[in-house]
Design a protein around this motif. Structure first.
Motif, PDB file in Angstrom:
ATOM      1  N   VAL A  89     -16.037  -6.283 -15.188  1.00  0.00           N
ATOM      2  CA  VAL A  89     -15.407  -5.628 -13.615  1.00  0.00           C
ATOM      3  C   VAL A  89     -16.620  -4.929 -13.213  1.00  0.00           C
ATOM      4  N   TYR A  90     -16.752  -5.898 -12.130  1.00  0.00           N
ATOM      5  CA  TYR A  90     -17.932  -4.937 -10.917  1.00  0.00           C
ATOM      6  C   TYR A  90     -17.091  -4.190 -10.055  1.00  0.00           C
ATOM      7  N   THR A  91     -17.782  -2.845 -10.202  1.00  0.00           N
ATOM      8  CA  THR A  91     -16.823  -2.051  -9.411  1.00  0.00           C
ATOM      9  C   THR A  91     -18.738  -1.112  -8.523  1.00  0.00           C
ATOM     10  N   LEU A  92     -17.863  -0.665  -6.913  1.00  0.00           N
ATOM     11  CA  LEU A  92     -18.464  -0.543  -6.116  1.00  0.00           C
ATOM     12  C   LEU A  92     -18.413   1.307  -6.356  1.00  0.00           C
ATOM     13  N   SER A  93     -18.428   1.159  -5.035  1.00  0.00           N
ATOM     14  CA  SER A  93     -17.904   3.082  -5.595  1.00  0.00           C
ATOM     15  C   SER A  93     -17.227   3.841  -4.978  1.00  0.00           C
ATOM     16  N   GLU A  94     -15.979   3.012  -6.319  1.00  0.00           N
ATOM     17  CA  GLU A  94     -14.819   3.823  -6.109  1.00  0.00           C
ATOM     18  C   GLU A  94     -14.546   3.249  -7.439  1.00  0.00           C
ATOM     19  N   ARG A  95     -14.208   4.048  -8.590  1.00  0.00           N
ATOM     20  CA  ARG A  95     -13.767   3.892 -10.346  1.00  0.00           C
ATOM     21  C   ARG A  95     -11.386   4.499 -10.439  1.00  0.00           C
ATOM     22  N   LEU A  96     -11.514   3.371  -9.884  1.00  0.00           N
ATOM     23  CA  LEU A  96     -10.296   3.731 -10.147  1.00  0.00           C
ATOM     24  C   LEU A  96      -9.249   2.781 -11.347  1.00  0.00           C
ATOM     25  N   TYR A  97      -8.224   4.202 -12.064  1.00  0.00           N
ATOM     26  CA  TYR A  97      -8.074   3.199 -13.408  1.00  0.00           C
ATOM     27  C   TYR A  97      -6.294   3.004 -12.960  1.00  0.00           C
ATOM     28  N   HIS A  98      -5.347   4.328 -12.295  1.00  0.00           N
ATOM     29  CA  HIS A  98      -3.610   3.587 -12.220  1.00  0.00           C
ATOM     30  C   HIS A  98      -3.350   3.233 -10.658  1.00  0.00           C
ATOM     31  N   HIS A  99      -2.252   2.604 -10.422  1.00  0.00           N
ATOM     32  CA  HIS A  99      -1.505   2.631  -9.715  1.00  0.00           C
ATOM     33  C   HIS A  99      -2.593   1.483  -8.210  1.00  0.00           C
ATOM     34  N   SER A 100      -2.166   0.780  -8.956  1.00  0.00           N
ATOM     35  CA  SER A 100      -2.876  -0.833  -8.695  1.00  0.00           C
ATOM     36  C   SER A 100      -1.685  -1.017  -7.706  1.00  0.00           C
ATOM     37  N   PHE A 101      -0.705  -1.878  -8.077  1.00  0.00           N
ATOM     38  CA  PHE A 101       0.249  -2.980  -6.769  1.00  0.00           C
ATOM     39  C   PHE A 101       1.099  -2.030  -6.132  1.00  0.00           C
ATOM     40  N   PRO A 102       1.304  -1.591  -4.666  1.00  0.00           N
ATOM     41  CA  PRO A 102       0.689  -2.266  -4.009  1.00  0.00           C
ATOM     42  C   PRO A 102      -0.865  -2.442  -3.515  1.00  0.00           C
ATOM     43  N   SER A 103      -1.256  -3.226  -2.513  1.00  0.00           N
ATOM     44  CA  SER A 103      -2.910  -2.125  -1.826  1.00  0.00           C
ATOM     45  C   SER A 103      -2.517  -1.038  -1.037  1.00  0.00           C
ATOM     46  N   GLY A 104      -2.497  -0.101  -0.583  1.00  0.00           N
ATOM     47  CA  GLY A 104      -1.771   0.849   0.554  1.00  0.00           C
ATOM     48  C   GLY A 104      -3.495   0.776   1.061  1.00  0.00           C
ATOM     49  N   ASP A 105      -4.378   0.357   0.726  1.00  0.00           N
ATOM     50  CA  ASP A 105      -5.441  -0.127   2.017  1.00  0.00           C
ATOM     51  C   ASP A 105      -5.332  -1.715   3.211  1.00  0.00           C
ATOM     52  N   THR A 106      -4.936  -2.475   2.120  1.00  0.00           N
ATOM     53  CA  THR A 106      -4.531  -3.746   2.160  1.00  0.00           C
ATOM     54  C   THR A 106      -3.640  -3.641   3.200  1.00  0.00           C
ATOM     55  N   ALA A 107      -2.232  -2.428   3.170  1.00  0.00           N
ATOM     56  CA  ALA A 107      -0.576  -2.739   3.730  1.00  0.00           C
ATOM     57  C   ALA A 107      -1.611  -1.964   5.185  1.00  0.00           C
ATOM     58  N   THR A 108      -2.223  -0.946   5.698  1.00  0.00           N
ATOM     59  CA  THR A 108      -2.435   0.201   6.300  1.00  0.00           C
ATOM     60  C   THR A 108      -3.189  -1.006   7.958  1.00  0.00           C
ATOM     61  N   ALA A 109      -4.385  -1.926   6.756  1.00  0.00           N
ATOM     62  CA  ALA A 109      -4.996  -2.874   7.799  1.00  0.00           C
ATOM     63  C   ALA A 109      -4.359  -3.855   8.048  1.00  0.00           C
ATOM     64  N   PHE A 110      -3.253  -4.456   7.158  1.00  0.00           N
ATOM     65  CA  PHE A 110      -2.464  -5.601   8.109  1.00  0.00           C
ATOM     66  C   PHE A 110      -1.245  -4.944   8.949  1.00  0.00           C
ATOM     67  N   LEU A 111      -1.163  -3.233   8.553  1.00  0.00           N
ATOM     68  CA  LEU A 111      -0.244  -3.010  10.060  1.00  0.00           C
ATOM     69  C   LEU A 111      -0.597  -2.778  10.660  1.00  0.00           C
ATOM     70  N   VAL A 112      -2.300  -2.372  10.750  1.00  0.00           N
ATOM     71  CA  VAL A 112      -2.944  -2.204  12.472  1.00  0.00           C
ATOM     72  C   VAL A 112      -2.905  -3.569  13.061  1.00  0.00           C
ATOM     73  N   LEU A 113      -3.212  -5.361  12.602  1.00  0.00           N
ATOM     74  CA  LEU A 113      -3.260  -5.625  12.787  1.00  0.00           C
ATOM     75  C   LEU A 113      -2.045  -6.036  12.980  1.00  0.00           C
ATOM     76  N   ALA A 114      -0.848  -6.297  12.220  1.00  0.00           N
ATOM     77  CA  ALA A 114       0.453  -7.049  13.100  1.00  0.00           C
ATOM     78  C   ALA A 114       1.009  -5.844  14.605  1.00  0.00           C
ATOM     79  N   PHE A 115       0.429  -4.969  14.614  1.00  0.00           N
ATOM     80  CA  PHE A 115       1.258  -3.690  15.673  1.00  0.00           C
ATOM     81  C   PHE A 115       0.263  -4.119  17.002  1.00  0.00           C
ATOM     82  N   PHE A 116      -0.815  -4.437  17.222  1.00  0.00           N
ATOM     83  CA  PHE A 116      -1.931  -4.749  18.070  1.00  0.00           C
ATOM     84  C   PHE A 116      -1.530  -6.665  18.234  1.00  0.00           C
ATOM     85  N   TYR A 117      -1.342  -6.973  17.250  1.00  0.00           N
ATOM     86  CA  TYR A 117      -1.390  -8.679  17.576  1.00  0.00           C
ATOM     87  C   TYR A 117      -0.807  -9.330  18.943  1.00  0.00           C
TER      88      TYR A 117
END
Length: 179
Positions: A89-117
């Motif tokens: 697995v290639y990693t960049l800046s974060e080395r995380l091991y637990h609590h993968s599902f679901p992606s909170g970062d993606t939820a945040t981005a899509f909430l912003v998209l949905a609200f302002f769209y």
């Protein structure tokens, strides 16, 4: 506990995205990931206060629903991240091991998209869509989430907005009927 992450298609898509490396993408995603973090809701909320004040309750309720859903699912399901389950697995800046599902970062981005769209012009819509898709793709590219994590995170972000809008509209119409 059931592992949602290791199904064949999810792992195959993960490796397809995570192993398609380029130095420019490595550089971009090593800093862009910060725009998916929860602090992004602060400038989004400021924009709501300045341009869409009448929608403040909807925005706040959306964020609360999203945080509740993401946090609850992460805690209850406790799915491992790619680094814990896969080799190579290639990693960049974060080395995380637990609590993968679901992606909170993606939820945040899509909430912003949905609200302002529906509230902004088409150029801003395209920027918001690109932003949300790049956050989702970047989480897999960076090796910290599986594709199913970002897919469900996106659904949660959109669902949180739609549910809060419906709840606010319902409470507003109930208030009108009581007058």
């Amino acid at each position: 506990m059931v592992n949602l992450e290791t199904n064949t298609v999810n792992v195959w898509l993960f490796y397809l995205i995570n192993h398609t490396r380029h130095p420019l993408l490595d550089g971009f995603f090593s800093w862009f990931y910060i725009f998916g973090k929860g602090w992004v809701l602060i400038p989004a909320f400021m924009a709501v206060l300045v341009f869409y004040r009448e929608c403040t309750k909807t925005f706040l309720l959306s964020a609360a629903i999203m945080e509740l859903l993401v946090g609850t699912l992460k805690y209850i399901l406790d799915q491992k991240r790619p680094l814990s389950l896969l080799n190579d697995v290639y990693t960049l800046s974060e080395r995380l091991y637990h609590h993968s599902f679901p992606s909170g970062d993606t939820a945040t981005a899509f909430l912003v998209l949905a609200f302002f769209y529906g509230r902004v012009n088409r150029y801003i819509r395209l920027l918001l869509l690109a932003y949300a898709l790049l956050i989702a793709y970047g989480r897999v590219y960076s090796g910290v989430h599986f594709p199913i994590d970002v897919f469900v995170g996106a659904l949660i972000g959109i669902f949180s907005y739609l549910l809060s809008r419906k709840l606010i509209l319902r409470s507003s119409s109930a208030n009108l009927l009581s007058l």
